[in-house]
Motif scaffolding. Sequence first.
Motif, PDB file in Angstrom:
ATOM      1  N   GLN A 100      11.377 -24.924  17.513  1.00 16.65           N
ATOM      2  CA  GLN A 100      11.373 -25.097  16.063  1.00 16.65           C
ATOM      3  C   GLN A 100      12.647 -25.819  15.626  1.00 16.65           C
ATOM      4  N   CYS A 131      10.551 -31.520  17.320  1.00 15.04           N
ATOM      5  CA  CYS A 131      10.093 -30.133  17.310  1.00 15.04           C
ATOM      6  C   CYS A 131       8.724 -30.035  17.957  1.00 15.04           C
ATOM      7  N   PRO A 133       6.616 -26.693  17.393  1.00 16.31           N
ATOM      8  CA  PRO A 133       6.364 -25.287  17.079  1.00 16.31           C
ATOM      9  C   PRO A 133       4.984 -24.775  17.464  1.00 16.31           C
ATOM     10  N   GLN A 182       8.677 -23.393  10.302  1.00 16.13           N
ATOM     11  CA  GLN A 182       8.169 -23.744  11.621  1.00 16.13           C
ATOM     12  C   GLN A 182       7.976 -22.519  12.509  1.00 16.13           C
ATOM     13  N   THR A 186       4.529 -21.236  14.502  1.00 18.94           N
ATOM     14  CA  THR A 186       4.434 -20.786  15.886  1.00 18.94           C
ATOM     15  C   THR A 186       3.728 -19.435  15.960  1.00 18.94           C
TER      16      THR A 186
END
Length: 324
Positions: A100, A131, A133, A182, A186
Motif C-alpha cells: 500500500q 502500489c 494493494p 489502500q 487490501t
Amino acid sequence: LFNASAIIPLPGPLRWLLARFISGRRAPIAREIYARIGGSSPLLSNTEAAARSLESALGDLGTVRCFPSMRYWHPRAKQVVADVKAFGPDEIVFLPQYPQFSTTTTGSSLREWREVALDADLTAPTRGICCYPRESGFITAMAEKVKLSLRECPPKERPRVLFSAHGLPKRTIERGDPYQWQVERTAYALVAAIGDADLDWRLCYQSRVGRLEWIGPSTDLEIQTAGAEGRALIVVPIGFVSEHSETLVELDIEYRELAEKAGVPTYLRVDTVGVSKAFIGGLAQMVRDTLGSDRVAICAQEGGRICPKSWSGCAQAENAGGVG
C-alpha cells in the motif's frame, strides 16, 4: 527515520531537534526489541531472499538483477545507485516492498532514489510500481495462509480475524495520504479471496508511537475486546510482506502476551507472504507489465491511478510527480 520530512513535516532545524529527542527516548526501547530476536532484524536477509527468488522468476527475460535498497539502513540508495550504475541496466523498475502506498514509505523512498540517481547521472529509463494493494498474487498468498490458520483453530472456537497494518498519525491521512484507503482495499480483496461468508473480521492498526492521534482502531484495543468476548484470534499482518521486528516482536510476543492476559483462548499469527510462489509470481508479473507499459508509473494490474481524486498524496496525483 525521524529526521525525514515525510515522517515529521517541520522545518529542517526544528525537525532535527525533535528527531534527536525522539530518537534518544526510543533507542533503549529499540535495543530491547531487537534483543528479543537475537540482536538484529531479519528484514534485509528476507528482502534479499525475495530478490533472488524474483530473479529466478524473471530469468527468461535475460540478465536480470534485483538490488534491495533500504530507506533508513544499509544498503542505502547512494550505494545501491552506484551498484546499479556499475551493472549498466537497459531499464530499471522500481518495485516497493510496501503493497500500500504512503508518502511516508514508498513516497519517501522514491524521492530519495530520484535525487541520488540524478546526482549519480544514472540515466537508464526508469519505471515504477507505486502500489499493489489488491494484486492477485499478493492476495492469493495471504488468503492461503489465513485459510490454513482457520483450519488450525480449535473446532469449538469461532475465531475473529484481525487484519493488522502499520499505523500512521491521523494528520498524515488528513493531508491526503492514501495509505488507509489502500489498506482497506487490501482487506476487502482478502476477505473476498478467503471466501467465507460468515468470516468475523476487523481491520486495525499497530505500532503507535508518540502522543499524536493515530488512525484506528488499534490492534491492542481489538485484542482486549476479543478477550472480553472470549473470542479466539487470528492476526494477519496485512501491510507487511516479510518478517521483521513488528511481526516477530510486536505481534508474536507483545500482543500474544496481551491476548493471554485479556483472556483470548487461542491466539494465532499468520506468516507474512515472504517468498511464497504466488507472491513472487505476482511481483514478476508486475515487472513484466511495467516493462511493457508506455507509462512511467503503474498501479499493479490496474494501470493508472486507483486512488480517488480526494487523496492528493497519491503517487500519481498531478502534483506528486509520479514515480518515474
